[in-house]
Structures are given as C-alpha cells and as structure tokens.
Design a protein around this motif. Structure first.
Motif, PDB file in Angstrom:
ATOM      1  N   LYS A  12       0.804  -1.234   0.000  1.00  0.00           N
ATOM      2  CA  LYS A  12       0.000   0.000   0.000  1.00  0.00           C
ATOM      3  C   LYS A  12       0.838   1.285   0.000  1.00  0.00           C
ATOM      4  O   LYS A  12       0.431   2.276  -0.598  1.00  0.00           O
ATOM      5  CB  LYS A  12      -1.013   0.012   1.140  1.00  0.00           C
ATOM      6  CG  LYS A  12      -0.345   0.073   2.471  1.00  0.00           C
ATOM      7  CD  LYS A  12      -1.319  -0.010   3.588  1.00  0.00           C
ATOM      8  CE  LYS A  12      -0.611  -0.388   4.854  1.00  0.00           C
ATOM      9  NZ  LYS A  12       0.762   0.060   5.031  1.00  0.00           N
ATOM     10  N   ARG A  35       5.948   4.695  13.498  1.00  0.00           N
ATOM     11  CA  ARG A  35       7.340   4.254  13.547  1.00  0.00           C
ATOM     12  C   ARG A  35       8.226   5.293  14.261  1.00  0.00           C
ATOM     13  O   ARG A  35       9.080   4.945  15.068  1.00  0.00           O
ATOM     14  CB  ARG A  35       7.867   4.020  12.125  1.00  0.00           C
ATOM     15  CG  ARG A  35       7.267   2.791  11.480  1.00  0.00           C
ATOM     16  CD  ARG A  35       7.663   2.630  10.022  1.00  0.00           C
ATOM     17  NE  ARG A  35       7.082   1.416   9.507  1.00  0.00           N
ATOM     18  CZ  ARG A  35       7.616   0.199   9.665  1.00  0.00           C
ATOM     19  NH1 ARG A  35       8.782   0.068  10.263  1.00  0.00           N
ATOM     20  NH2 ARG A  35       7.007  -0.868   9.213  1.00  0.00           N
ATOM     21  N   ARG A  95      -2.836   6.934  19.173  1.00  0.00           N
ATOM     22  CA  ARG A  95      -3.708   6.940  17.985  1.00  0.00           C
ATOM     23  C   ARG A  95      -4.324   8.334  17.788  1.00  0.00           C
ATOM     24  O   ARG A  95      -4.441   8.833  16.678  1.00  0.00           O
ATOM     25  CB  ARG A  95      -4.796   5.867  18.071  1.00  0.00           C
ATOM     26  CG  ARG A  95      -4.235   4.448  18.123  1.00  0.00           C
ATOM     27  CD  ARG A  95      -5.176   3.399  17.585  1.00  0.00           C
ATOM     28  NE  ARG A  95      -5.290   3.436  16.140  1.00  0.00           N
ATOM     29  CZ  ARG A  95      -4.403   2.921  15.295  1.00  0.00           C
ATOM     30  NH1 ARG A  95      -3.329   2.321  15.737  1.00  0.00           N
ATOM     31  NH2 ARG A  95      -4.587   3.010  13.991  1.00  0.00           N
ATOM     32  N   ARG A 116      -4.032   2.254   8.229  1.00  0.00           N
ATOM     33  CA  ARG A 116      -4.979   1.190   8.578  1.00  0.00           C
ATOM     34  C   ARG A 116      -6.368   1.747   8.862  1.00  0.00           C
ATOM     35  O   ARG A 116      -7.368   1.105   8.574  1.00  0.00           O
ATOM     36  CB  ARG A 116      -4.512   0.440   9.845  1.00  0.00           C
ATOM     37  CG  ARG A 116      -3.098  -0.061   9.816  1.00  0.00           C
ATOM     38  CD  ARG A 116      -2.911  -1.094   8.721  1.00  0.00           C
ATOM     39  NE  ARG A 116      -1.662  -1.820   8.844  1.00  0.00           N
ATOM     40  CZ  ARG A 116      -0.464  -1.342   8.545  1.00  0.00           C
ATOM     41  NH1 ARG A 116      -0.331  -0.098   8.129  1.00  0.00           N
ATOM     42  NH2 ARG A 116       0.610  -2.095   8.640  1.00  0.00           N
ATOM     43  N   ASP A 117      -6.385   2.928   9.483  1.00  0.00           N
ATOM     44  CA  ASP A 117      -7.665   3.479   9.946  1.00  0.00           C
ATOM     45  C   ASP A 117      -7.975   4.813   9.260  1.00  0.00           C
ATOM     46  O   ASP A 117      -8.564   5.701   9.852  1.00  0.00           O
ATOM     47  CB  ASP A 117      -7.625   3.690  11.464  1.00  0.00           C
ATOM     48  CG  ASP A 117      -6.532   4.659  11.883  1.00  0.00           C
ATOM     49  OD1 ASP A 117      -5.579   4.876  11.096  1.00  0.00           O
ATOM     50  OD2 ASP A 117      -6.629   5.227  12.981  1.00  0.00           O
ATOM     51  N   ARG A 169      -4.801  -7.373  14.554  1.00  0.00           N
ATOM     52  CA  ARG A 169      -4.791  -6.022  15.099  1.00  0.00           C
ATOM     53  C   ARG A 169      -5.246  -5.002  14.043  1.00  0.00           C
ATOM     54  O   ARG A 169      -6.073  -4.138  14.320  1.00  0.00           O
ATOM     55  CB  ARG A 169      -3.378  -5.678  15.574  1.00  0.00           C
ATOM     56  CG  ARG A 169      -3.305  -4.339  16.264  1.00  0.00           C
ATOM     57  CD  ARG A 169      -1.892  -3.918  16.476  1.00  0.00           C
ATOM     58  NE  ARG A 169      -1.202  -3.807  15.201  1.00  0.00           N
ATOM     59  CZ  ARG A 169       0.110  -3.853  15.072  1.00  0.00           C
ATOM     60  NH1 ARG A 169       0.874  -4.041  16.119  1.00  0.00           N
ATOM     61  NH2 ARG A 169       0.669  -3.714  13.891  1.00  0.00           N
TER      62      ARG A 169
HETATM   63  O1   DC Z   1       2.369   0.877   7.369  1.00  0.00           O
HETATM   64  P1   DC Z   1       3.519   0.478   8.296  1.00  0.00           P
HETATM   65  O2   DC Z   1       3.803  -0.997   8.316  1.00  0.00           O
HETATM   66  O3   DC Z   1       4.748   1.298   8.094  1.00  0.00           O
HETATM   67  O4   DC Z   1       2.972   0.836   9.750  1.00  0.00           O
HETATM   68  C1   DC Z   1       3.717   0.575  10.904  1.00  0.00           C
HETATM   69  C2   DC Z   1       2.804   0.098  12.034  1.00  0.00           C
HETATM   70  O5   DC Z   1       1.942   1.149  12.453  1.00  0.00           O
HETATM   71  C3   DC Z   1       1.918  -1.069  11.661  1.00  0.00           C
HETATM   72  O6   DC Z   1       2.397  -2.208  12.320  1.00  0.00           O
HETATM   73  C4   DC Z   1       0.555  -0.745  12.173  1.00  0.00           C
HETATM   74  C5   DC Z   1       0.634   0.669  12.654  1.00  0.00           C
HETATM   75  N1   DC Z   1      -0.302   1.573  11.976  1.00  0.00           N
HETATM   76  C6   DC Z   1      -1.552   1.737  12.519  1.00  0.00           C
HETATM   77  O7   DC Z   1      -1.873   1.081  13.516  1.00  0.00           O
HETATM   78  N2   DC Z   1      -2.416   2.631  11.958  1.00  0.00           N
HETATM   79  C7   DC Z   1      -2.073   3.329  10.861  1.00  0.00           C
HETATM   80  N3   DC Z   1      -2.948   4.207  10.329  1.00  0.00           N
HETATM   81  C8   DC Z   1      -0.799   3.142  10.278  1.00  0.00           C
HETATM   82  C9   DC Z   1       0.069   2.249  10.863  1.00  0.00           C
END
Ligand code: DC
Length: 205
Positions: A12, A35, A95, A116-117, A169
């Motif tokens: 993504k 991160r 968050r 994710r959200d 998760r």
């Molecule tokens: O997209 P990424 O793998 O770089 O994101 C790192 C971590 O952050 C991933 O394990 C889940 C979390 N994350 C989240 O919970 N909500 C988001 N909107 C973006 C990432």
C-alpha cells in the motif's frame, strides 16, 4: 482526498506513492508516524508515553519524516523500530496524536493517505476509500523475499506468525467501512494495481 488502508505486505505504501505521483497529490504515510514515535521511545527509554508525546516534534515533508529535527526516514524502517511499534500503536493517546497530526497536515491539501484506519477514523469524509488486500500466503512470501533482500534472516514460520498477529490487530483498527473499494492484488503487479485503482480515481478527479 483518497484514503488507502491495507494489510501488511500488500504494497500500500508504494501504491500510495505512485498514485500521488500520477495524480499530483500529497502523500502522507501514517505508518511513518507510528514508527517515529516508536523510535523516540527507544531513544528515551525512561520516559513514559505522555512525556514522549508532549515533547515530540514530528515533521512530514515530501515523503521524509523528521523526528526532533533529524531525518529518520531510513532509521524508522529498521527491525528494532518495527518491533517496538506493537507496544505503542494501540494506545489511545498515540492513535489520537497521529489522527490529529495527519488531519493537520492533510488540511487544505489534495492528499492520498495510507495506513490502517484512514477511511474509518482519520479521514472519514475522504472522496475515495480503498482497502488493499491479498492472500495471506502471498503476503508472507513477499515479506520473506523483502527480508532476504534486506539481508534479514527470517523463516517462513516467524513471518507467518507475525503477519497473523498484525492482521488481527489491523482488522480491528480498520473497522467496518462498507464504501471501501476492495482491491485484491494477490495476482496483480504493481502496475496492474495502479491501473485498477485509477479507474475509480479518474471518475472523481
Ligand atoms: O504501514 P507500516 O507498516 O509502516 O505501519 C507501521 C505500524 O503502524 C503497523 O504495524 C501498524 C501501525 N499503523 C496503525 O496502527 N495505523 C495506521 N494508520 C498506520 C500504521
């Protein structure tokens, strides 16, 4: 405003970057914020999360992330940082922090935001909401390959357990958004995925 949510190893981030380029949109990677917060907890192991968030200075500039004035765009991709995200990413305060930060950056811009959200929480009024999915087996294989390319020695079993854990998760954080357009890229190349998504974007831009 385009929201892209997706599971681990669906590509993504790369997809969002390419779409930003193609449609001249500003790309925001919300995973980079989680991160960077995780990195700050590593750098300040004795500070609690309130202190970390009170004093953190996070800047997102054209695809680069600055933590307290330092470009940490590469550092945040290291395994040590990834391992610490789990501890912090479901804390309500964290968050909320990322939600407000992202909304502030997105304000007044034409954006494509990935995470994710995004569709359910960060940008519930986005013009288009995508959900990128792919078969678990394929994603595990992609991740193993990516790790190998980075010189990280991980077994299929370890990656598989990790993906399983993250999927559970991530699903909770994604919520249920009926209007999300589901793009399954199990058998699609990056170019084909972009082409498929462009069909929807072309209709609104
Ligand atoms: O997209 P990424 O793998 O770089 O994101 C790192 C971590 O952050 C991933 O394990 C889940 C979390 N994350 C989240 O919970 N909500 C988001 N909107 C973006 C990432």
């Amino acid at each position: 405003m385009i929201a892209i949510d997706g599971f681990v190893a669906t590509g993504k981030g790369t997809i969002a970057k390419q779409l930003a380029k193609k449609y001249d949109l500003y790309h925001i990677d919300t995973g980079a914020f989680y991160r960077a917060i995780a990195l700050k907890t590593i750098l300040h192991p004795h500070d609690n999360i309130d202190k970390i968030l009170d004093f953190i200075n996070l800047k997102w500039e054209k695809g680069k992330i600055f933590l307290d004035g330092v470009d940490v765009s590469l550092k945040i991709r290291e395994q040590e940082v990834t391992n610490q995200i789990d501890r912090i990413c479901n804390l309500a305060k964290v968050r909320e922090f990322v939600t407000l930060l992202t909304r502030n950056i997105a304000k007044g811009e034409s954006v494509v935001v990935d995470g994710r959200d995004i569709g359910n929480n960060i940008l519930p009024h986005a013009d288009l909401k995508f959900l990128i999915i792919a078969d678990k087996e394929v994603r595990i294989k992609r991740r193993v390959k990516q790790n190998e390319a980075k010189g990280i020695d991980t077994s299929y079993k370890i990656v598989s357990e990790d993906v399983e854990f993250r999927d559970k998760r991530d699903k909770l954080n994604m919520g249920n958004v009926p209007e999300r357009i589901v793009i399954d890229n199990t058998y699609l190349t990056l170019e084909e995925t972009i082409k498929e998504m462009s069909k929807y974007i072309d209709q609104i831009l």
